[in-house]
Design a protein around this motif. Structure first.
Motif, PDB file in Angstrom:
ATOM      1  N   UNK A  80      11.006   3.198   7.578  1.00  0.00           N
ATOM      2  CA  UNK A  80      10.254   2.297   6.703  1.00  0.00           C
ATOM      3  C   UNK A  80      11.226   1.681   5.709  1.00  0.00           C
ATOM      4  N   UNK A  81      11.011   0.384   5.400  1.00  0.00           N
ATOM      5  CA  UNK A  81      11.954  -0.307   4.529  1.00  0.00           C
ATOM      6  C   UNK A  81      11.263  -1.489   3.861  1.00  0.00           C
ATOM      7  N   UNK A  82      11.432  -1.634   2.571  1.00  0.00           N
ATOM      8  CA  UNK A  82      10.854  -2.750   1.829  1.00  0.00           C
ATOM      9  C   UNK A  82       9.475  -2.426   1.277  1.00  0.00           C
ATOM     10  N   UNK A  83       8.763  -3.464   0.844  1.00  0.00           N
ATOM     11  CA  UNK A  83       7.408  -3.302   0.288  1.00  0.00           C
ATOM     12  C   UNK A  83       6.464  -2.795   1.375  1.00  0.00           C
ATOM     13  N   UNK A  84       5.608  -1.833   1.024  1.00  0.00           N
ATOM     14  CA  UNK A  84       4.704  -1.290   2.037  1.00  0.00           C
ATOM     15  C   UNK A  84       3.485  -0.629   1.407  1.00  0.00           C
ATOM     16  N   UNK A  85       2.585  -0.262   2.301  1.00  0.00           N
ATOM     17  CA  UNK A  85       1.407   0.532   1.948  1.00  0.00           C
ATOM     18  C   UNK A  85       1.291   1.638   2.987  1.00  0.00           C
ATOM     19  N   UNK A  86       1.087   2.862   2.523  1.00  0.00           N
ATOM     20  CA  UNK A  86       0.831   4.014   3.396  1.00  0.00           C
ATOM     21  C   UNK A  86      -0.624   4.412   3.245  1.00  0.00           C
TER      22      UNK A  86
END
Length: 142
Positions: free
Chosen positions: A111-117
């Motif tokens: 995973x890399x950068x802006x995200x939502x889990x």
């Protein structure tokens, strides 16, 4: 690390060789490419899958000896060099797991950068920034 990359290339090559285009243009256009494990539906460029949906193909043996076939959506988004680049991944129940970008680092997709889990029930777990698989900053939800 070289062993991991070589293994990944061999596995990808095996499945790509044993894949067939079942609809459309899987070279330079819109099509459906399928092998015994996955179904890729979307856009292809120079034979590479670049955008669309990747589904896991599951066969279940029925009581009468026949098999049922089910496709489980596991990713919807952009691909680069055969790897997931950006989009939404889903768990086996079809619930959103992750929405964001990915990067290939040390032979692993991270995973890399802006995200939502998301939790398995679909509620948001985390929103923020990842860097090569590690949380850098963001907000954790209960």
């Amino acid at each position: 690390m070289k062993k991991t990359i070589l293994t990944s290339i061999l596995i990808f090559s095996f499945f790509y060789i044993h894949s067939q285009c079942i609809d459309g243009d899987c070279n330079n256009g819109k099509g459906v490419l399928e092998n015994s494990m996955y179904n890729y539906q979307g856009l292809f460029k120079n034979g590479n899958f670049i955008e669309g949906k990747k589904s896991k193909v599951v066969f279940t043996k029925l009581a009468n000896g026949n098999y049922s076939r089910k496709e489980i959506l596991i990713f919807d988004g952009l691909f680069e060099n055969g790897n997931i680049k950006k989009g939404i991944s889903y768990n086996e129940s079809g619930v959103k797991e992750y929405d964001g970008s990915w990067v290939l680092s040390d032979g692993y997709l991270r995973r890399d950068g802006q995200c939502k889990l998301y939790y398995p029930n679909g509620n948001m777990q985390f929103e923020g920034l990842f860097e090569k698989g590690n949380i850098k900053k963001g907000k954790l939800y209960n």
